[in-house]
Design a protein around this motif. Structure first.
Motif, PDB file in Angstrom:
ATOM      1  N   LEU A 158       5.974  36.525  27.167  1.00  0.00           N
ATOM      2  CA  LEU A 158       4.902  35.640  26.683  1.00  0.00           C
ATOM      3  C   LEU A 158       4.654  35.772  25.175  1.00  0.00           C
ATOM      4  CD1 LEU A 158       2.394  35.944  29.651  1.00  0.00           C
ATOM      5  CD2 LEU A 158       3.658  33.912  28.981  1.00  0.00           C
ATOM      6  N   GLN A 159       5.469  36.585  24.484  1.00  0.00           N
ATOM      7  CA  GLN A 159       5.215  36.795  23.047  1.00  0.00           C
ATOM      8  C   GLN A 159       5.885  35.720  22.194  1.00  0.00           C
ATOM      9  OE1 GLN A 159       2.868  39.056  22.720  1.00  0.00           O
ATOM     10  NE2 GLN A 159       3.192  39.392  24.915  1.00  0.00           N
ATOM     11  N   GLY A 160       5.539  34.478  22.449  1.00  0.00           N
ATOM     12  CA  GLY A 160       6.052  33.394  21.603  1.00  0.00           C
ATOM     13  C   GLY A 160       7.536  33.101  21.787  1.00  0.00           C
ATOM     14  N   THR A 161       8.110  33.495  22.929  1.00  0.00           N
ATOM     15  CA  THR A 161       9.527  33.194  23.187  1.00  0.00           C
ATOM     16  C   THR A 161       9.677  31.691  23.451  1.00  0.00           C
ATOM     17  OG1 THR A 161       9.189  33.561  25.538  1.00  0.00           O
ATOM     18  CG2 THR A 161       9.929  35.453  24.250  1.00  0.00           C
ATOM     19  N   PRO A 162      10.892  31.144  23.291  1.00  0.00           N
ATOM     20  CA  PRO A 162      11.065  29.703  23.555  1.00  0.00           C
ATOM     21  C   PRO A 162      10.587  29.281  24.953  1.00  0.00           C
ATOM     22  CG  PRO A 162      13.002  30.566  22.430  1.00  0.00           C
ATOM     23  CD  PRO A 162      12.121  31.756  22.726  1.00  0.00           C
ATOM     24  N   PRO A 163      10.920  30.020  26.052  1.00  0.00           N
ATOM     25  CA  PRO A 163      10.411  29.561  27.357  1.00  0.00           C
ATOM     26  C   PRO A 163       8.882  29.513  27.395  1.00  0.00           C
ATOM     27  CG  PRO A 163      12.047  31.304  27.674  1.00  0.00           C
ATOM     28  CD  PRO A 163      11.794  31.214  26.201  1.00  0.00           C
ATOM     29  N   ALA A 164       8.219  30.510  26.773  1.00  0.00           N
ATOM     30  CA  ALA A 164       6.752  30.527  26.794  1.00  0.00           C
ATOM     31  C   ALA A 164       6.211  29.318  26.024  1.00  0.00           C
ATOM     32  CB  ALA A 164       6.229  31.822  26.191  1.00  0.00           C
ATOM     33  N   LYS A 165       6.829  29.052  24.864  1.00  0.00           N
ATOM     34  CA  LYS A 165       6.342  27.921  24.057  1.00  0.00           C
ATOM     35  C   LYS A 165       6.536  26.605  24.804  1.00  0.00           C
ATOM     36  CE  LYS A 165       6.087  29.724  19.482  1.00  0.00           C
ATOM     37  NZ  LYS A 165       6.661  30.022  18.182  1.00  0.00           N
ATOM     38  N   GLU A 166       7.696  26.462  25.484  1.00  0.00           N
ATOM     39  CA  GLU A 166       7.956  25.211  26.222  1.00  0.00           C
ATOM     40  C   GLU A 166       6.972  25.059  27.383  1.00  0.00           C
ATOM     41  OE1 GLU A 166      12.122  24.845  27.316  1.00  0.00           O
ATOM     42  OE2 GLU A 166      12.667  25.430  25.272  1.00  0.00           O
ATOM     43  N   PHE A 167       6.704  26.182  28.044  1.00  0.00           N
ATOM     44  CA  PHE A 167       5.761  26.121  29.171  1.00  0.00           C
ATOM     45  C   PHE A 167       4.384  25.688  28.686  1.00  0.00           C
ATOM     46  CE2 PHE A 167       2.199  28.081  31.409  1.00  0.00           C
ATOM     47  CZ  PHE A 167       2.367  27.566  32.681  1.00  0.00           C
ATOM     48  N   PHE A 168       3.888  26.340  27.620  1.00  0.00           N
ATOM     49  CA  PHE A 168       2.535  26.018  27.159  1.00  0.00           C
ATOM     50  C   PHE A 168       2.462  24.588  26.610  1.00  0.00           C
ATOM     51  CE2 PHE A 168       1.557  30.464  27.740  1.00  0.00           C
ATOM     52  CZ  PHE A 168       0.209  30.435  28.077  1.00  0.00           C
ATOM     53  N   SER A 169       3.548  24.133  25.975  1.00  0.00           N
ATOM     54  CA  SER A 169       3.547  22.725  25.517  1.00  0.00           C
ATOM     55  C   SER A 169       3.394  21.795  26.712  1.00  0.00           C
ATOM     56  CB  SER A 169       4.852  22.385  24.796  1.00  0.00           C
ATOM     57  OG  SER A 169       4.988  23.200  23.675  1.00  0.00           O
ATOM     58  N   ALA A 170       4.129  22.104  27.790  1.00  0.00           N
ATOM     59  CA  ALA A 170       4.058  21.255  28.985  1.00  0.00           C
ATOM     60  C   ALA A 170       2.664  21.336  29.618  1.00  0.00           C
ATOM     61  CB  ALA A 170       5.129  21.669  29.990  1.00  0.00           C
ATOM     62  N   ALA A 171       2.100  22.563  29.665  1.00  0.00           N
ATOM     63  CA  ALA A 171       0.774  22.733  30.273  1.00  0.00           C
ATOM     64  C   ALA A 171      -0.280  21.973  29.455  1.00  0.00           C
ATOM     65  CB  ALA A 171       0.417  24.211  30.363  1.00  0.00           C
ATOM     66  N   ILE A 172      -0.153  22.043  28.108  1.00  0.00           N
ATOM     67  CA  ILE A 172      -1.104  21.332  27.236  1.00  0.00           C
ATOM     68  C   ILE A 172      -0.969  19.824  27.465  1.00  0.00           C
ATOM     69  CG2 ILE A 172      -1.570  20.743  24.807  1.00  0.00           C
ATOM     70  CD1 ILE A 172      -0.796  23.766  24.211  1.00  0.00           C
ATOM     71  N   LEU A 173       0.276  19.387  27.643  1.00  0.00           N
ATOM     72  CA  LEU A 173       0.524  17.962  27.916  1.00  0.00           C
ATOM     73  C   LEU A 173      -0.177  17.544  29.217  1.00  0.00           C
ATOM     74  CD1 LEU A 173       2.225  15.902  26.368  1.00  0.00           C
ATOM     75  CD2 LEU A 173       4.080  16.311  27.998  1.00  0.00           C
ATOM     76  N   PHE A 174      -0.015  18.364  30.265  1.00  0.00           N
ATOM     77  CA  PHE A 174      -0.648  18.053  31.557  1.00  0.00           C
ATOM     78  C   PHE A 174      -2.167  17.955  31.408  1.00  0.00           C
ATOM     79  CE2 PHE A 174      -3.001  20.292  35.007  1.00  0.00           C
ATOM     80  CZ  PHE A 174      -3.047  19.240  35.906  1.00  0.00           C
ATOM     81  N   LEU A 175      -2.767  18.916  30.673  1.00  0.00           N
ATOM     82  CA  LEU A 175      -4.231  18.937  30.538  1.00  0.00           C
ATOM     83  C   LEU A 175      -4.717  17.808  29.633  1.00  0.00           C
ATOM     84  CD1 LEU A 175      -4.703  22.802  30.144  1.00  0.00           C
ATOM     85  CD2 LEU A 175      -5.282  21.439  32.166  1.00  0.00           C
ATOM     86  N   SER A 176      -3.947  17.513  28.573  1.00  0.00           N
ATOM     87  CA  SER A 176      -4.444  16.578  27.551  1.00  0.00           C
ATOM     88  C   SER A 176      -4.291  15.120  27.974  1.00  0.00           C
ATOM     89  CB  SER A 176      -3.715  16.805  26.225  1.00  0.00           C
ATOM     90  OG  SER A 176      -2.336  16.499  26.394  1.00  0.00           O
TER      91      SER A 176
END
Length: 668
Positions: free
Chosen positions: A525-543
């Protein structure tokens, strides 16, 4: 030669010698000859040819020979043409029975028109041999027979159901044994008027039987027939109204009594011969559960429902009693699977009753489903076998899928949750989750529409959410949850763009956010590419859940759900609010996260929404959810705070009563 053949004294070797001497040419010529010798009946030569073929057919190798297979239309013809002597008809049946026993036989019989011939032979002459042969053919090629010859089979079912209703003697019970083979799973009988009439006659015949005092030998076949109708048509064959509801209550009642009488026996050997009828009772009880829960057009009245729930509870007590005595070497028995399956259906719906007994059985259920899962991870998307079908015993059986809804209820409660954890359920469920995700993504290149696989994944997310909320230490300490986190990080970005999978995406997003809060110190979860992609997708879902739209009655705009979310909101809404809370909790823990929010331009679109819509169109819960995220962003990141301020943040924070945000923005 034919006399010697008829006497039945030939051994296989002599038969083969006769065939080698005669071959197919001679019987073929006899069959095609229309000129009898002087003074003989017209069919003399054909009868001789048929007798020779019947003799050859007793050799399995010859029965599958193309010279025999291409005579199938001739054999069919002999069954249905009037005026053929009994001996010829016998020989034709012998040939057809021999063909049925070969590997290519069943397919050839169906394509060459044997089904209509047998139906006609039974309808016109009541031939038992036709019925027996038809039963054999349906047992081997049911789907193909119905696809090709549904009208003929329906006509036969019409006759059988009519006989069943009229019979006043033992024939009624004999027909109970035969009828289940003629009830197709598809096309459903309810589709046309002839099928519906058959169903009504079967209902009336069964009501006669089950309403009388009967011995076991008479009741068992009736219960099996009723179960067969339930598997084919649910409760649609039972008419609405008081007679129908009494009949349904009686059916479920009898099934429960049967289950108790059999499974409460101290000697499991007594159960052996009864497994088939108890499995049929399970089907009836499952219908009982569904009918008791039915809100729209229920067949049962409230009082009947209450009564049945009590009676079913006693039956489930007996199922649990039986399962507690199962020995390790019996785990492969399909009857155990049927018993676990029905218990799963009860646990999915009825959470308060038999709580103690179910808790005591949980270690067995975890062990059993784990064993089946490890022995034959079910192949991708295989349909679960029908309970009553003979082929049901060969397919891989997935007990875990049937228990998931019950486990979801139970993980929300302290005692059963602790038992499940100490029985090793979390590791098994994580493994099963990974397996089901594989199945879903390999079923087709794009994800297929809602399948049992997708339902299972949603229920698994529900179980894990319960564990995240109630047992965070378990998530922190148990290695399996790290691998689950990995899968969620990688899979949400794949899942979210797919149109029809919003509910599953919502589950993945919210579960991932809730787990990230607990596992924030893990390397992944320390800013790795998979973590960043996941959070981008989660932000997309919420927004993307909310948007502006014109207010129909007024000038101006109101806040509304986005079109893509409207249909799914009953399943997604609660997850969305949970996800917003979890995201807010992650912001102070993951320093790179505010940057991801800025990149998604969510703050700009949210500011725009809040400044343009009528404040009354946002309810309190929604305002609180937005404020929770905005406050954490403003606290954690100067660029976020500056952006909110430059988009009139102070004004709309004041307008919506977001006191915490106002305070945070006014501090230097």
């Amino acid at each position: 030669v034919t006399k010697a053949v008829k006497a039945g004294e030939l051994d296989a070797k002599t038969r083969r010698q006769i065939f080698d001497a005669i071959g197919f040419t001679f019987p073929n010529r006899l069959l095609s000859s229309r000129q009898p010798p002087a003074g003989c009946p017209p069919h003399t030569f054909r009868a001789l040819g048929l007798t020779l073929l019947a003799c050859f057919c007793t050799d399995p190798e010859l029965a599958g020979h193309s010279q025999i297979l291409n005579k199938i239309p001739t054999f069919n013809d002999i069954l249905v043409s009037p005026g053929n002597p009994e001996s010829m008809v016998d020989d034709a049946y012998q040939c057809l029975s021999a063909v049925l026993a070969t590997t290519r036989g069943p397919r050839e019989l169906v394509t060459k028109g044997t089904v209509p011939a047998l139906c006609q032979a039974y309808i016109s002459h009541g031939s038992d041999r036709a019925l027996t042969l038809l039963l054999g053919l349906l047992a081997l090629a049911e789907a193909r027979c119905w696809q090709r010859d549904a009208p003929h089979l329906l006509a036969l079912l019409s006759k059988l159901s009519g006989d069943f209703l009229k019979a006043e003697d033992m024939t009624k019970f004999e027909l109970c044994e035969v009828l289940p083979r003629f009830i197709p799973l598809s096309p459903p009988l309810t589709q046309d008027s002839q099928g519906s009439e058959c169903l009504h006659r079967l209902y009336r015949g069964l009501a006669d039987i089950l309403g009388s005092k009967l011995s076991h030998r008479q009741r068992d076949p009736a219960l099996k027939l009723a179960a067969c109708l339930v598997q084919a048509c649910g409760s649609e064959w039972i008419p609405a109204g008081s007679a129908g509801s009494k009949f349904l209550a009686l059916l479920v009642n009898l099934a429960c009594v049967e289950v108790r009488l059999t499974l409460e026996e101290p000697d499991p050997l007594d159960v052996e011969g009864k497994k088939e009828v108890v499995t049929a009772c399970y089907v009836l009880i499952e219908m009982g559960i569904q009918e008791c829960l039915k809100e729209e057009k229920p067949l049962l009245e409230e009082e009947q429902k209450m009564q049945l729930m009590r009676i079913m509870e006693e039956a489930f007590g007996a199922v649990i009693f039986y399962l507690r005595q199962v020995k390790q070497e019996e785990l492969q028995d399909p009857f155990i699977f049927a018993s676990v399956r029905i218990l799963g259906a009860w646990m999915a719906e009825e959470t308060s009753s038999l709580k103690q007994e179910i808790c005591e059985l949980l270690p067995f259920l975890v062990h059993y489903s784990k064993k089946l899962f490890e022995e034959g991870s079910p192949a991708a998307g295989l349909p679960q076998p029908q309970l009553l079908s003979p082929e049901g015993s060969a397919l891989p059986r997935d007990a875990l899928r049937l228990l998931l809804p019950g486990f979801c209820h139970l993980t929300a409660e302290d005692k059963p949750r602790d038992i499940l954890i100490s029985a090793g359920a979390p590791a098994l469920l994580c493994e099963y989750f990974l397996h089901q995700w594989d199945v879903l993504t390999t079923e087709s290149k794009s994800l297929s529409p809602l399948t049992s696989t997708e339902m299972s994944l949603q229920t698994l997310c529900g179980i894990f959410l319960n564990l995240v909320v109630t047992a965070p230490d378990l998530i922190r300490q148990d290695e399996t949850f790290s691998s689950l986190m990995d899968v969620l990080l990688k899979s949400l970005p794949l899942l979210l763009p797919q149109k029809d999978h919003l509910v599953l995406a919502a589950n993945f997003a919210t579960l991932g956010l809730m787990m990230a809060r607990i596992l924030m110190s893990s390397a992944v979860l320390q800013g790795t590419p998979p973590a960043k992609e996941f959070f981008s997708a989660a932000i997309l879902f919420l927004s993307q859940a909310h948007t502006t739209q014109a207010d129909p009655g007024q000038e101006g705009l109101v806040a509304a759900l986005s079109p893509a979310y409207v249909g799914a909101w009953p399943d997604v809404g609660e997850l969305w609010f949970l996800g917003m809370q979890a995201l807010a909790a992650c912001i102070p823990l993951l320093p790179w996260l505010p940057g991801a929010v800025l990149q998604a331009r969510w703050l700009q679109s949210l500011s725009e929404l809040l400044s343009r819509v009528a404040p009354a169109s946002l309810d309190f819960e929604l305002i609180a959810a937005f404020q929770g995220v905005l406050v954490e962003l403003a606290r954690a990141s100067k660029p976020c705070r500056d952006l909110i301020l430059s988009h009139h943040g102070m004004e709309w924070a004041n307008l919506y009563g977001m006191a915490a945000l106002e305070q945070c923005l006014s501090e230097q």
